[in-house]
Design a protein around this motif. Structure first.
Motif, PDB file in Angstrom:
ATOM      1  N   MET A 209      -7.162  -0.581  -6.629  1.00  0.00           N
ATOM      2  CA  MET A 209      -7.031   0.588  -5.769  1.00  0.00           C
ATOM      3  C   MET A 209      -8.049   0.465  -4.638  1.00  0.00           C
ATOM      4  O   MET A 209      -9.215   0.264  -4.889  1.00  0.00           O
ATOM      5  CB  MET A 209      -7.291   1.848  -6.582  1.00  0.00           C
ATOM      6  CG  MET A 209      -7.012   3.112  -5.842  1.00  0.00           C
ATOM      7  SD  MET A 209      -5.285   3.444  -5.569  1.00  0.00           S
ATOM      8  CE  MET A 209      -4.704   3.563  -7.224  1.00  0.00           C
TER       9      MET A 209
ATOM     10  N   VAL B 124      -7.037   5.552   0.817  1.00  0.00           N
ATOM     11  CA  VAL B 124      -7.118   7.002   0.654  1.00  0.00           C
ATOM     12  C   VAL B 124      -7.910   7.629   1.797  1.00  0.00           C
ATOM     13  O   VAL B 124      -7.538   8.675   2.323  1.00  0.00           O
ATOM     14  CB  VAL B 124      -7.757   7.353  -0.717  1.00  0.00           C
ATOM     15  CG1 VAL B 124      -7.923   8.852  -0.879  1.00  0.00           C
ATOM     16  CG2 VAL B 124      -6.904   6.781  -1.839  1.00  0.00           C
TER      17      VAL B 124
ATOM     18  N   PRO C 200      -2.135   9.068   0.000  1.00  0.00           N
ATOM     19  CA  PRO C 200      -2.434   9.474  -1.376  1.00  0.00           C
ATOM     20  C   PRO C 200      -2.485   8.257  -2.307  1.00  0.00           C
ATOM     21  O   PRO C 200      -1.663   7.345  -2.195  1.00  0.00           O
ATOM     22  CB  PRO C 200      -1.288  10.411  -1.733  1.00  0.00           C
ATOM     23  CG  PRO C 200      -0.204  10.108  -0.773  1.00  0.00           C
ATOM     24  CD  PRO C 200      -0.844   9.546   0.463  1.00  0.00           C
ATOM     25  N   SER C 201      -3.440   8.250  -3.204  1.00  0.00           N
ATOM     26  CA  SER C 201      -3.644   7.096  -4.080  1.00  0.00           C
ATOM     27  C   SER C 201      -2.470   6.850  -5.024  1.00  0.00           C
ATOM     28  O   SER C 201      -2.237   5.713  -5.433  1.00  0.00           O
ATOM     29  CB  SER C 201      -4.929   7.277  -4.881  1.00  0.00           C
ATOM     30  OG  SER C 201      -4.846   8.429  -5.687  1.00  0.00           O
ATOM     31  N   TYR C 202      -1.713   7.870  -5.369  1.00  0.00           N
ATOM     32  CA  TYR C 202      -0.609   7.673  -6.308  1.00  0.00           C
ATOM     33  C   TYR C 202       0.467   6.734  -5.756  1.00  0.00           C
ATOM     34  O   TYR C 202       1.247   6.167  -6.508  1.00  0.00           O
ATOM     35  CB  TYR C 202       0.015   9.008  -6.724  1.00  0.00           C
ATOM     36  CG  TYR C 202       0.772   9.720  -5.625  1.00  0.00           C
ATOM     37  CD1 TYR C 202       2.091   9.412  -5.337  1.00  0.00           C
ATOM     38  CD2 TYR C 202       0.155  10.721  -4.885  1.00  0.00           C
ATOM     39  CE1 TYR C 202       2.779  10.068  -4.326  1.00  0.00           C
ATOM     40  CE2 TYR C 202       0.832  11.381  -3.879  1.00  0.00           C
ATOM     41  CZ  TYR C 202       2.142  11.052  -3.603  1.00  0.00           C
ATOM     42  OH  TYR C 202       2.817  11.693  -2.599  1.00  0.00           O
ATOM     43  N   LEU C 203       0.513   6.560  -4.435  1.00  0.00           N
ATOM     44  CA  LEU C 203       1.506   5.656  -3.860  1.00  0.00           C
ATOM     45  C   LEU C 203       1.294   4.204  -4.276  1.00  0.00           C
ATOM     46  O   LEU C 203       2.226   3.405  -4.235  1.00  0.00           O
ATOM     47  CB  LEU C 203       1.479   5.743  -2.328  1.00  0.00           C
ATOM     48  CG  LEU C 203       1.975   7.039  -1.718  1.00  0.00           C
ATOM     49  CD1 LEU C 203       1.777   7.027  -0.205  1.00  0.00           C
ATOM     50  CD2 LEU C 203       3.437   7.268  -2.055  1.00  0.00           C
TER      51      LEU C 203
ATOM     52  N   GLN D  24       0.133   3.196  -7.309  1.00  0.00           N
ATOM     53  CA  GLN D  24       0.123   3.015  -8.758  1.00  0.00           C
ATOM     54  C   GLN D  24       1.475   2.561  -9.292  1.00  0.00           C
ATOM     55  O   GLN D  24       2.523   3.065  -8.895  1.00  0.00           O
ATOM     56  CB  GLN D  24      -0.277   4.317  -9.449  1.00  0.00           C
ATOM     57  CG  GLN D  24      -1.693   4.741  -9.099  1.00  0.00           C
ATOM     58  CD  GLN D  24      -2.040   6.112  -9.652  1.00  0.00           C
ATOM     59  OE1 GLN D  24      -1.185   6.818 -10.156  1.00  0.00           O
ATOM     60  NE2 GLN D  24      -3.297   6.487  -9.531  1.00  0.00           N
ATOM     61  N   HIS D  25       1.429   1.569 -10.174  1.00  0.00           N
ATOM     62  CA  HIS D  25       2.556   1.145 -10.999  1.00  0.00           C
ATOM     63  C   HIS D  25       3.702   0.461 -10.262  1.00  0.00           C
ATOM     64  O   HIS D  25       4.737   0.219 -10.868  1.00  0.00           O
ATOM     65  CB  HIS D  25       3.130   2.319 -11.805  1.00  0.00           C
ATOM     66  CG  HIS D  25       2.091   3.076 -12.547  1.00  0.00           C
ATOM     67  ND1 HIS D  25       1.320   2.523 -13.557  1.00  0.00           N
ATOM     68  CD2 HIS D  25       1.647   4.342 -12.419  1.00  0.00           C
ATOM     69  CE1 HIS D  25       0.481   3.411 -14.008  1.00  0.00           C
ATOM     70  NE2 HIS D  25       0.641   4.540 -13.337  1.00  0.00           N
ATOM     71  N   GLN D  26       3.582   0.164  -8.996  1.00  0.00           N
ATOM     72  CA  GLN D  26       4.669  -0.518  -8.289  1.00  0.00           C
ATOM     73  C   GLN D  26       4.071  -1.553  -7.348  1.00  0.00           C
ATOM     74  O   GLN D  26       3.729  -1.258  -6.204  1.00  0.00           O
ATOM     75  CB  GLN D  26       5.525   0.482  -7.516  1.00  0.00           C
ATOM     76  CG  GLN D  26       6.296   1.424  -8.415  1.00  0.00           C
ATOM     77  CD  GLN D  26       7.207   2.334  -7.618  1.00  0.00           C
ATOM     78  OE1 GLN D  26       7.308   2.237  -6.411  1.00  0.00           O
ATOM     79  NE2 GLN D  26       7.876   3.231  -8.305  1.00  0.00           N
TER      80      GLN D  26
END
Length: 70
Positions: free
Chosen positions: A1, A6, A11-14, A16-18
């Motif tokens: 990350m 940020v 947003p940091s969630y963009l 995550q996981h992909q």
């Protein structure tokens, strides 16, 4: 990350996981930064970055002189 992602408003969630999505978002982010800024300083290379300012903007070396911690 990457905290800079940020810092510049994403947003940091963009990220995550992909993995594929993260790469494309980062590529877009780099393109936006490239359009908005003529020159970017790198803190870890501050002396070199300030030297670029002196050359690019025809500044005097006294304009960017700073004390470096040993």
């Amino acid at each position: 990350m990457n905290p800079q992602f940020v810092f510049f408003g994403y947003p940091s969630y963009l990220l995550q996981h992909q993995e594929g999505r993260a790469k494309s978002l980062i590529d877009e982010w780099i393109k936006e930064i490239d359009k908005e800024f003529d020159i970017i300083l790198i803190l870890e290379q501050l002396t070199d970055s300030l030297a670029l300012f002196v050359l690019k903007y025809c500044w005097d070396i006294r304009d960017v002189a700073h004390l470096k911690k040993g």
